[in-house]
Design a protein around this motif. Sequence first.
Motif, mmCIF file in Angstrom:
data_model
loop_
_atom_site.group_PDB
_atom_site.id
_atom_site.type_symbol
_atom_site.label_atom_id
_atom_site.label_comp_id
_atom_site.label_asym_id
_atom_site.label_seq_id
_atom_site.Cartn_x
_atom_site.Cartn_y
_atom_site.Cartn_z
ATOM 1 N N UNK A 20 0.820 -1.215 0.000
ATOM 2 C CA UNK A 20 0.000 0.000 0.000
ATOM 3 C C UNK A 20 0.853 1.264 0.000
ATOM 4 N N UNK A 21 1.957 1.262 0.695
ATOM 5 C CA UNK A 21 2.796 2.458 0.783
ATOM 6 C C UNK A 21 3.336 2.907 -0.572
ATOM 7 N N UNK A 22 4.119 2.066 -1.252
ATOM 8 C CA UNK A 22 4.613 2.467 -2.576
ATOM 9 C C UNK A 22 3.480 2.648 -3.593
ATOM 10 N N UNK A 23 2.413 1.860 -3.444
ATOM 11 C CA UNK A 23 1.273 2.024 -4.350
ATOM 12 C C UNK A 23 0.677 3.414 -4.248
ATOM 13 N N UNK A 24 0.499 3.913 -3.028
ATOM 14 C CA UNK A 24 -0.008 5.275 -2.837
ATOM 15 C C UNK A 24 0.967 6.305 -3.395
ATOM 16 N N UNK A 25 2.250 6.075 -3.172
ATOM 17 C CA UNK A 25 3.263 7.006 -3.676
ATOM 18 C C UNK A 25 3.203 7.106 -5.202
ATOM 19 N N UNK A 26 3.177 5.966 -5.889
ATOM 20 C CA UNK A 26 3.132 5.973 -7.349
ATOM 21 C C UNK A 26 1.795 6.494 -7.877
ATOM 22 N N UNK A 28 -0.295 8.703 -6.450
ATOM 23 C CA UNK A 28 -0.339 10.155 -6.335
ATOM 24 C C UNK A 28 0.656 10.814 -7.289
ATOM 25 N N UNK A 29 1.769 10.147 -7.571
ATOM 26 C CA UNK A 29 2.707 10.669 -8.566
ATOM 27 C C UNK A 29 2.075 10.752 -9.942
ATOM 28 N N UNK A 30 1.339 9.692 -10.314
ATOM 29 C CA UNK A 30 0.632 9.705 -11.606
ATOM 30 C C UNK A 30 -0.436 10.788 -11.627
ATOM 31 N N UNK A 31 -1.168 10.935 -10.532
ATOM 32 C CA UNK A 31 -2.224 11.946 -10.493
ATOM 33 C C UNK A 31 -1.660 13.359 -10.567
ATOM 34 N N UNK A 76 -1.988 1.082 -12.455
ATOM 35 C CA UNK A 76 -1.509 -0.130 -11.789
ATOM 36 C C UNK A 76 -1.209 0.084 -10.318
ATOM 37 N N UNK A 77 -0.818 1.284 -9.866
ATOM 38 C CA UNK A 77 -0.605 1.445 -8.422
ATOM 39 C C UNK A 77 -1.891 1.278 -7.611
ATOM 40 N N UNK A 78 -3.046 1.541 -8.228
ATOM 41 C CA UNK A 78 -4.305 1.354 -7.501
ATOM 42 C C UNK A 78 -4.504 -0.114 -7.124
#
Length: 112
Positions: A20-26, A28-31, A76-78
């Motif tokens: 979840x941690x890196x997924x949220x980071x990536x 929000x980076x995409x957004x 994909x991070x979602x």
Amino acid sequence: MKRQKTQWERAKTVAGLALAGPGLFFLFGHLVDVAGRLGTVLGQTASAKLEIVSSIMLAASLNLHQVTDGLIGLLWPALLVGVGTALLVDVSGHNPDHEMKRQTSDPCVGCA
């Protein structure tokens, strides 16, 4: 008294946080990237906005496979966030129905 977590529950917590941690980071980076691109498109001059028409025509020519690949590449991070959250919720054991039954069964549990 709170029960202690087993080794399996600790492993699931670590795995959930690791996903979840890196997924949220990536995510929000995409957004932020998409918001930045949208901001530059909206802030352009009239002559530059004519280039948007060619971009729209290019986007209209894409087939479903190309659009699907683009969305998967963007979102994909979602999937990481969803799997990590599912692992964390499963470990936490938070069940609001169970809490409601526990609270209504004996209203004087925390009175003393």
